[in-house]
Design a protein around this motif. Structure first.
Motif, mmCIF file in Angstrom:
data_model
loop_
_atom_site.group_PDB
_atom_site.id
_atom_site.type_symbol
_atom_site.label_atom_id
_atom_site.label_comp_id
_atom_site.label_asym_id
_atom_site.label_seq_id
_atom_site.Cartn_x
_atom_site.Cartn_y
_atom_site.Cartn_z
ATOM 1 N N PHE A 1 0.806 -1.216 0.000
ATOM 2 C CA PHE A 1 0.000 0.000 0.000
ATOM 3 C C PHE A 1 0.840 1.267 0.000
ATOM 4 C CE2 PHE A 1 -3.148 -3.092 1.306
ATOM 5 C CZ PHE A 1 -4.172 -2.735 0.467
ATOM 6 N N VAL B 1 -19.427 3.809 14.560
ATOM 7 C CA VAL B 1 -18.217 3.245 13.975
ATOM 8 C C VAL B 1 -18.596 2.004 13.200
ATOM 9 C CG1 VAL B 1 -16.488 4.110 15.572
ATOM 10 C CG2 VAL B 1 -17.770 2.069 16.146
ATOM 11 N N ASP B 2 -17.816 1.678 12.207
ATOM 12 C CA ASP B 2 -18.113 0.510 11.399
ATOM 13 C C ASP B 2 -17.494 -0.732 12.019
ATOM 14 O OD1 ASP B 2 -19.569 1.791 9.369
ATOM 15 O OD2 ASP B 2 -17.712 2.657 8.633
ATOM 16 N N PHE B 3 -18.289 -1.746 12.086
ATOM 17 C CA PHE B 3 -17.794 -3.001 12.613
ATOM 18 C C PHE B 3 -17.759 -4.030 11.500
ATOM 19 C CE2 PHE B 3 -19.223 -1.007 16.463
ATOM 20 C CZ PHE B 3 -18.329 -1.458 17.414
ATOM 21 N N VAL B 4 -16.789 -4.865 11.524
ATOM 22 C CA VAL B 4 -16.784 -6.000 10.611
ATOM 23 C C VAL B 4 -16.439 -7.243 11.413
ATOM 24 C CG1 VAL B 4 -16.110 -4.768 8.522
ATOM 25 C CG2 VAL B 4 -14.356 -5.665 10.044
ATOM 26 N N PRO B 5 -16.826 -8.406 10.894
ATOM 27 C CA PRO B 5 -16.405 -9.623 11.590
ATOM 28 C C PRO B 5 -14.885 -9.656 11.648
ATOM 29 C CG PRO B 5 -17.999 -10.106 9.858
ATOM 30 C CD PRO B 5 -17.625 -8.669 9.714
ATOM 31 N N SER B 6 -14.336 -10.107 12.765
ATOM 32 C CA SER B 6 -12.883 -10.062 12.959
ATOM 33 C C SER B 6 -12.117 -10.705 11.809
ATOM 34 C CB SER B 6 -12.508 -10.792 14.237
ATOM 35 O OG SER B 6 -13.266 -10.289 15.286
ATOM 36 N N LEU C 1 -11.100 -8.431 8.637
ATOM 37 C CA LEU C 1 -10.370 -7.175 8.768
ATOM 38 C C LEU C 1 -9.426 -6.991 7.592
ATOM 39 C CD1 LEU C 1 -9.571 -7.072 12.552
ATOM 40 C CD2 LEU C 1 -10.897 -5.417 11.259
ATOM 41 N N ASP D 1 -1.865 -1.390 8.118
ATOM 42 C CA ASP D 1 -0.536 -0.963 7.719
ATOM 43 C C ASP D 1 0.532 -1.668 8.515
ATOM 44 O OD1 ASP D 1 -1.833 1.333 6.294
ATOM 45 O OD2 ASP D 1 -2.456 1.634 8.366
ATOM 46 N N LYS E 1 -3.349 -11.096 10.774
ATOM 47 C CA LYS E 1 -3.478 -10.587 12.141
ATOM 48 C C LYS E 1 -3.260 -11.668 13.190
ATOM 49 C CE LYS E 1 -5.704 -6.562 11.136
ATOM 50 N NZ LYS E 1 -4.815 -5.472 11.155
ATOM 51 N N ALA F 1 -9.061 -10.955 21.577
ATOM 52 C CA ALA F 1 -9.958 -10.440 22.609
ATOM 53 C C ALA F 1 -11.025 -11.495 22.906
ATOM 54 C CB ALA F 1 -10.600 -9.159 22.129
ATOM 55 N N PRO G 1 -18.225 -10.775 18.140
ATOM 56 C CA PRO G 1 -16.799 -10.707 17.843
ATOM 57 C C PRO G 1 -16.439 -9.737 16.720
ATOM 58 C CG PRO G 1 -17.757 -12.564 16.715
ATOM 59 C CD PRO G 1 -18.883 -11.843 17.404
ATOM 60 N N ARG G 2 -17.378 -8.917 16.326
ATOM 61 C CA ARG G 2 -17.016 -7.946 15.291
ATOM 62 C C ARG G 2 -16.109 -6.886 15.908
ATOM 63 N NH1 ARG G 2 -22.431 -5.872 13.234
ATOM 64 N NH2 ARG G 2 -22.963 -6.208 15.408
ATOM 65 N N ARG G 3 -15.255 -6.333 15.085
ATOM 66 C CA ARG G 3 -14.316 -5.352 15.623
ATOM 67 C C ARG G 3 -14.375 -4.058 14.835
ATOM 68 N NH1 ARG G 3 -9.082 -8.796 16.532
ATOM 69 N NH2 ARG G 3 -8.250 -7.278 15.079
ATOM 70 N N VAL G 4 -13.943 -3.005 15.494
ATOM 71 C CA VAL G 4 -13.913 -1.704 14.838
ATOM 72 C C VAL G 4 -12.896 -1.731 13.699
ATOM 73 C CG1 VAL G 4 -13.399 0.740 15.165
ATOM 74 C CG2 VAL G 4 -14.452 -0.573 17.001
ATOM 75 N N VAL G 5 -13.286 -1.237 12.543
ATOM 76 C CA VAL G 5 -12.301 -1.119 11.460
ATOM 77 C C VAL G 5 -11.821 0.319 11.428
ATOM 78 C CG1 VAL G 5 -11.940 -1.966 9.138
ATOM 79 C CG2 VAL G 5 -14.275 -1.927 10.091
ATOM 80 N N ARG H 1 -18.229 4.330 2.287
ATOM 81 C CA ARG H 1 -18.399 4.637 3.708
ATOM 82 C C ARG H 1 -19.018 6.007 3.912
ATOM 83 N NH1 ARG H 1 -13.518 2.116 7.333
ATOM 84 N NH2 ARG H 1 -14.850 2.894 8.986
ATOM 85 N N ARG I 1 -20.856 13.109 7.118
ATOM 86 C CA ARG I 1 -20.435 11.908 7.827
ATOM 87 C C ARG I 1 -18.936 11.955 8.176
ATOM 88 N NH1 ARG I 1 -20.934 8.032 10.651
ATOM 89 N NH2 ARG I 1 -20.033 6.020 10.218
ATOM 90 N N TYR J 1 -17.585 11.335 11.773
ATOM 91 C CA TYR J 1 -16.636 10.249 12.014
ATOM 92 C C TYR J 1 -15.445 10.707 12.848
ATOM 93 C CZ TYR J 1 -13.664 6.220 11.102
ATOM 94 O OH TYR J 1 -12.875 5.118 11.250
#
Lengths: 241, 200
Positions: free
Chosen positions: A11, A128-133, A136, A140, A218, A239, B87-91, B133, B156, B160
């Motif tokens: 990236f 905030v946006d959440f995604v399944p772990s 991800l 970086d 990760k 976690a 188990p979702r996490r903040v991106v 987004r 937004r 944010y």
């Protein structure tokens, strides 16, 4: 190695690499030693090629720019152009680097704001946006610092033994297992301890690629003792609730 | 209960509770039209509510974000709220996305090519991601060959990052290089214009 499909997308761009090199060697951005930085730059491109990383074409374009500047600097000033007030051939690049650096700084401040803001939630649309772990995106990694450490191990290995040609069936999977096994006892390990003394170049490359892949997934993370300090590989703590 | 007996403050509170976006005072004025106003303005009511929340140690606060007001949970409760989403996490935004967004924020409206000149690398995928987004939007087309799209930050974006308005952007580190103000001046824009753009 051929059949192992592994393309880690890079990236960072060429400007990131140049700024990295400037920072690393504490160079004066207004007076960049072009010959020195071009040589270094090309070395990193070479490393990325060895690793078969998916690098942007812009990296090669920048290499051409650097070599062009270098050749212009070799000419006596009066031969560079008719213009009396002929600019330093490096100046365009310097301007570009300074401007980019400024936005990199702004991006850091944005990241701080982001971290601050995501501690607080709203109703309705989640703030905030959440995604399944598991999904991800690749975050970086300090790629250039890792490449630095990698090239040191590689140089060291070449001093010990000449590049070998014997086939080796050490796979990416083997590399992965080695990294995980070595981390296991204490949850972390110094980067250079992932490699054996007198190990073949192929193996070093494979272990390093396995490491990059584990970072991407990760499973492990890279910690550094300050900038340009010793690199430590650590297992990511999952976690639990 | 008759409408005229209703007090303004609890109505505002109820609206903020369900609102999915920060609400500007002007919008709250319209929404609460017809309710008897004592002598207090909506702005004063907001301050009052905020003080009450503080005094009573409630889990919410009223924050001013993106030119509006928003009910938000207090920071100290985030570990437990996060568990709710487990188990979702903040991106987080990637470094590349943050850089691109920073360039857009300070230089808007700007085309993709102009961003790429600064970053020195392709930003196609990142732009798509930022549009998805809803952090940026297409605000028009530049009147040059090819009529490329121009990008701007959205409301937004302010939300944010918890910014009140675009003039709240962290100052660009100056190195004898163009500062934010100069950049904006050179793009024939004023902060106010930028904010107006974000209010749409």
């Amino acid at each position: 190695m051929e059949e192992q499909q592994f393309h880690l997308e890079v990236f960072e761009g060429p400007l990131d690499l140049l700024l990295y090199l400037i920072r690393k060697d504490e160079l004066d951005i207004y007076n960049i030693p072009i010959a020195q930085i071009t040589e270094q730059y090309l070395k990193y491109i070479e490393l990325m090629k060895i690793l078969d990383l998916d690098i942007a074409g812009e990296f090669l374009a920048m290499a051409a720019t650097l070599m062009h500047i270098k050749s212009r600097l070799l000419l006596p000033p009066e031969e560079r152009g008719e213009d009396e007030e002929e600019e330093d051939p490096r100046w365009d690049l310097v301007r570009q680097l300074l401007e980019y650096k400024q936005f990199k700084g702004a991006a850091d401040s944005f990241h701080e704001l982001e971290l601050k803001q995501e501690k607080s939630f709203t109703r309705g649309r989640v703030s905030v946006d959440f995604v399944p772990s598991s999904e991800l995106p690749l975050e970086d990694i300090d790629l250039f610092e890792l490449l630095d450490a990698f090239s040191q191990v590689l140089d060291e290995a070449e001093k010990r033994r000449p590049p070998e040609f014997e086939p080796d069936n050490f796979t990416l999977e083997d590399g992965r297992n080695r990294v995980l096994k070595r981390i296991n006892p204490r949850g972390s390990i110094l980067f250079h301890l992932l490699f054996e003394k007198g190990e073949s170049r192929t193996r070093i490359v494979v272990v390093f690629l396995a490491l990059l892949e584990l970072i991407r997934q990760k499973i492990i993370q890279v910690i550094q003792d300050g900038h340009f300090g010793e690199i430590m590989i650590k297992r990511v703590e999952t976690a639990r609730t | 209960m008759k409408a005229q007996d209703i007090e303004l403050k609890p109505v505002v509170e109820a609206i903020l509770f369900v609102a999915s976006e920060p609400l500007p005072i002007s919008r709250l004025e319209v929404l609460t039209e017809g309710i008897k106003r004592e002598k207090k303005s909506l702005r004063e009511i907001m301050v009052e509510l905020e003080r009450e929340y503080e005094k009573e140690g409630r889990s919410f606060t009223i924050r001013k974000v993106a030119n509006g007001y928003q009910l938000r949970t207090r920071d100290i409760y985030s570990p437990w709220i996060r568990k709710l989403f487990h188990p979702r996490r903040v991106v987080h935004l990637s470094k590349a996305a943050l850089e691109t967004l920073a360039i857009i924020a300070y230089k808007q409206p700007i085309t993709r090519i102009e961003i790429e000149v600064i970053r020195g690398v392709n930003v196609d995928g990142i732009i798509k991601n930022l549009l998805d987004r809803e952090l940026i939007k297409i605000s028009g087309q530049k009147e040059v060959v090819g009529r490329p799209y121009l990008y701007r930050t959205c409301r937004r974006f302010l939300e944010y990052f918890g910014l009140k308005t675009l003039s709240d952007l962290p100052p660009l580190e100056s190195r004898g290089k163009p500062t934010v103000k100069k950049i904006i001046a050179s793009s024939d824009l004023k902060y106010e214009d930028l904010e107006a753009g974000n209010r749409q």
